[in-house]
Scaffold this active site. Sequence first.
Site, PDB file in Angstrom:
ATOM      1  N   SER A 126     -45.982  93.669 -42.506  1.00 12.56           N
ATOM      2  CA  SER A 126     -45.760  94.816 -43.387  1.00 12.56           C
ATOM      3  C   SER A 126     -46.543  94.670 -44.685  1.00 12.56           C
ATOM      4  O   SER A 126     -46.756  93.566 -45.174  1.00 12.56           O
ATOM      5  CB  SER A 126     -44.258  94.906 -43.708  1.00 12.56           C
ATOM      6  OG  SER A 126     -44.021  95.821 -44.752  1.00 12.56           O
ATOM      7  N   TYR A 151     -36.116  90.414 -46.699  1.00 13.60           N
ATOM      8  CA  TYR A 151     -36.836  91.058 -45.570  1.00 13.60           C
ATOM      9  C   TYR A 151     -38.330  90.815 -45.734  1.00 13.60           C
ATOM     10  O   TYR A 151     -38.989  90.323 -44.817  1.00 13.60           O
ATOM     11  CB  TYR A 151     -36.535  92.561 -45.512  1.00 13.60           C
ATOM     12  CG  TYR A 151     -37.592  93.295 -44.732  1.00 13.60           C
ATOM     13  CD1 TYR A 151     -38.603  93.991 -45.387  1.00 13.60           C
ATOM     14  CD2 TYR A 151     -37.623  93.228 -43.351  1.00 13.60           C
ATOM     15  CE1 TYR A 151     -39.604  94.619 -44.684  1.00 13.60           C
ATOM     16  CE2 TYR A 151     -38.629  93.849 -42.637  1.00 13.60           C
ATOM     17  CZ  TYR A 151     -39.620  94.540 -43.307  1.00 13.60           C
ATOM     18  OH  TYR A 151     -40.632  95.149 -42.604  1.00 13.60           O
ATOM     19  N   LYS A 155     -41.330  88.394 -43.486  1.00 13.81           N
ATOM     20  CA  LYS A 155     -42.662  88.800 -42.975  1.00 13.81           C
ATOM     21  C   LYS A 155     -43.714  87.794 -43.446  1.00 13.81           C
ATOM     22  O   LYS A 155     -44.585  87.378 -42.691  1.00 13.81           O
ATOM     23  CB  LYS A 155     -43.015  90.216 -43.432  1.00 13.81           C
ATOM     24  CG  LYS A 155     -42.160  91.304 -42.804  1.00 13.81           C
ATOM     25  CD  LYS A 155     -42.233  91.267 -41.272  1.00 13.81           C
ATOM     26  CE  LYS A 155     -41.380  92.327 -40.639  1.00 13.81           C
ATOM     27  NZ  LYS A 155     -41.352  92.220 -39.160  1.00 13.81           N
TER      28      LYS A 155
HETATM   29  C1  WQD Z   1     -40.864 105.460 -49.836  1.00 13.16           C
HETATM   30  C2  WQD Z   1     -40.814 106.168 -51.188  1.00 13.16           C
HETATM   31  C3  WQD Z   1     -38.930 105.566 -52.543  1.00 13.16           C
HETATM   32  C4  WQD Z   1     -35.860 107.308 -49.977  1.00 13.16           C
HETATM   33  C5  WQD Z   1     -39.938 100.318 -46.892  1.00 13.16           C
HETATM   34  C6  WQD Z   1     -40.091  98.852 -46.642  1.00 13.16           C
HETATM   35  C7  WQD Z   1     -41.316  98.621 -45.803  1.00 13.16           C
HETATM   36  C8  WQD Z   1     -41.209  99.443 -44.541  1.00 13.16           C
HETATM   37  C9  WQD Z   1     -41.082 100.917 -44.890  1.00 13.16           C
HETATM   38  C10 WQD Z   1     -40.188  98.162 -42.792  1.00 13.16           C
HETATM   39  C11 WQD Z   1     -40.385 105.224 -52.310  1.00 13.16           C
HETATM   40  C12 WQD Z   1     -38.883 107.032 -52.150  1.00 13.16           C
HETATM   41  C13 WQD Z   1     -37.082 106.894 -50.480  1.00 13.16           C
HETATM   42  C14 WQD Z   1     -35.122 108.316 -50.669  1.00 13.16           C
HETATM   43  C15 WQD Z   1     -36.865 108.435 -52.309  1.00 13.16           C
HETATM   44  N1  WQD Z   1     -40.101  99.054 -43.784  1.00 13.16           N
HETATM   45  N2  WQD Z   1     -37.570 107.452 -51.631  1.00 13.16           N
HETATM   46  N3  WQD Z   1     -35.659 108.839 -51.824  1.00 13.16           N
HETATM   47  O1  WQD Z   1     -39.714 101.446 -49.719  1.00 13.16           O
HETATM   48  O2  WQD Z   1     -42.139 102.193 -49.350  1.00 13.16           O
HETATM   49  O3  WQD Z   1     -41.030 100.763 -47.644  1.00 13.16           O
HETATM   50  O4  WQD Z   1     -39.891 101.040 -45.686  1.00 13.16           O
HETATM   51  O5  WQD Z   1     -41.171  97.591 -42.393  1.00 13.16           O
HETATM   52  O6  WQD Z   1     -41.391  97.268 -45.488  1.00 13.16           O
HETATM   53  O7  WQD Z   1     -40.270  98.208 -47.877  1.00 13.16           O
HETATM   54  O8  WQD Z   1     -40.325 103.118 -47.893  1.00 13.16           O
HETATM   55  O9  WQD Z   1     -39.353 105.271 -47.220  1.00 13.16           O
HETATM   56  O10 WQD Z   1     -37.860 103.568 -48.378  1.00 13.16           O
HETATM   57  O11 WQD Z   1     -39.610 104.774 -49.683  1.00 13.16           O
HETATM   58  O12 WQD Z   1     -37.320 108.931 -53.368  1.00 13.16           O
HETATM   59  O13 WQD Z   1     -33.997 108.726 -50.276  1.00 13.16           O
HETATM   60  O14 WQD Z   1     -39.834 107.189 -51.132  1.00 13.16           O
HETATM   61  O15 WQD Z   1     -38.540 105.405 -53.893  1.00 13.16           O
HETATM   62  O16 WQD Z   1     -41.106 105.603 -53.476  1.00 13.16           O
HETATM   63  P1  WQD Z   1     -40.800 101.867 -48.785  1.00 13.16           P
HETATM   64  P2  WQD Z   1     -39.212 104.202 -48.241  1.00 13.16           P
END
Ligand code: WQD
Length: 340
Positions: A126, A151, A155
Amino acid sequence: MDKILVTGGLGFIGSHTVVELQEAGYEVVIIDDLSNSSENVLDGINAITGKMPAFEKIDLKEKADVEAFFKKHSDVKGVIHFAASKAVGESVNEPLMYYENNIGTLVYLLKELKKLSEASFIFSSSCTVYGQADELPITENAPVKEAESPYGNTKQIGEEIIRDTCKVVPTLKAIALRYFNPVGSHESAEIGELPIGVPQNLVPFITQTAAGIREQLSVFGDDYPTPDGTCIRDYIHVVDLAKAHLVALERLLQNKNAANYETFNLGTGKGSSVLEVVQSFERVSNEKLNYKIVDRREGDVISAYADTAKAKEQLGWETKLDLDDAMRSAWKWEQKVRGV
Ligand code: WQD
């Protein structure tokens, strides 16, 4: 055709990768412990490819079961390893569960691959290993930073375990694929993302809000130093991502790898803000999304998107689908699952 083991093959990315492997003619065996997936996914895969993959419900933490599997399937030529826990927030509260489930199982798997005459191993890694990169877009040479969560640490540690093992096991070749943000679903809507409980990730939360399952999307902060104030990510369509696994596996099976252990970033190379994702959803679904801006989420990096040159030059792979394609397919899948 070669027999390929896909661990976690009933999961979101795993199931899409099984479809690509079957359509390329590989014999696929899936191991999944069903802790975060369902056997019904087999029917979705079969509906797309017309081939029901072999499936064995195995918990990779059970060392004896892993050994028994490889005694039975000693003709496995390649392994694509998805099986792991992946909820960032949960890992902060349950570190030992994450280290046992993500690291202990990897060691058991590699010990079995060591016994095979040759083995090609694809590891689900990741972009989280980069943390907040100093330079954008992010290349594979960007420094691995202190993980923001257990997590993310699993990785990083996983990559190091594989790297060190490949150094002393000449019959083992491996590629770590560093995903950016996987989103979307297969165009057939036969398989897709099935988050259990309240989605932690942005896109399933958007589609569940539009489907009326969630009241409102909370946008975690609009005071970041970005054009519209919201965080930027590289949202890669899961079908493009699945295709990259096939290409990476064949690189190893056909001995085209440049080294025994390689890493590749898998992204579109384009950064999209949270609000741009919302706007993409509204555009393709014709639905007005109910959302509000709230405080920042702990641990979020400001911006992350991939430098795609290495995957393009060395794998001959690049994404073909864009954010609108991803949101369109994610919405089609949500509507089908919810019967809306
Ligand atoms: C994306 C953006 C949030 C939810 C994570 C893991 C990564 C991978 C993918 C496993 C961010 C914003 C999110 C919400 C929001 N997972 N957001 N409201 O954090 O980039 O990555 O998931 O492999 O390893 O770290 O993905 O989709 O959680 O967030 O505003 O209800 O959307 O703040 O900016 P992230 P995400």
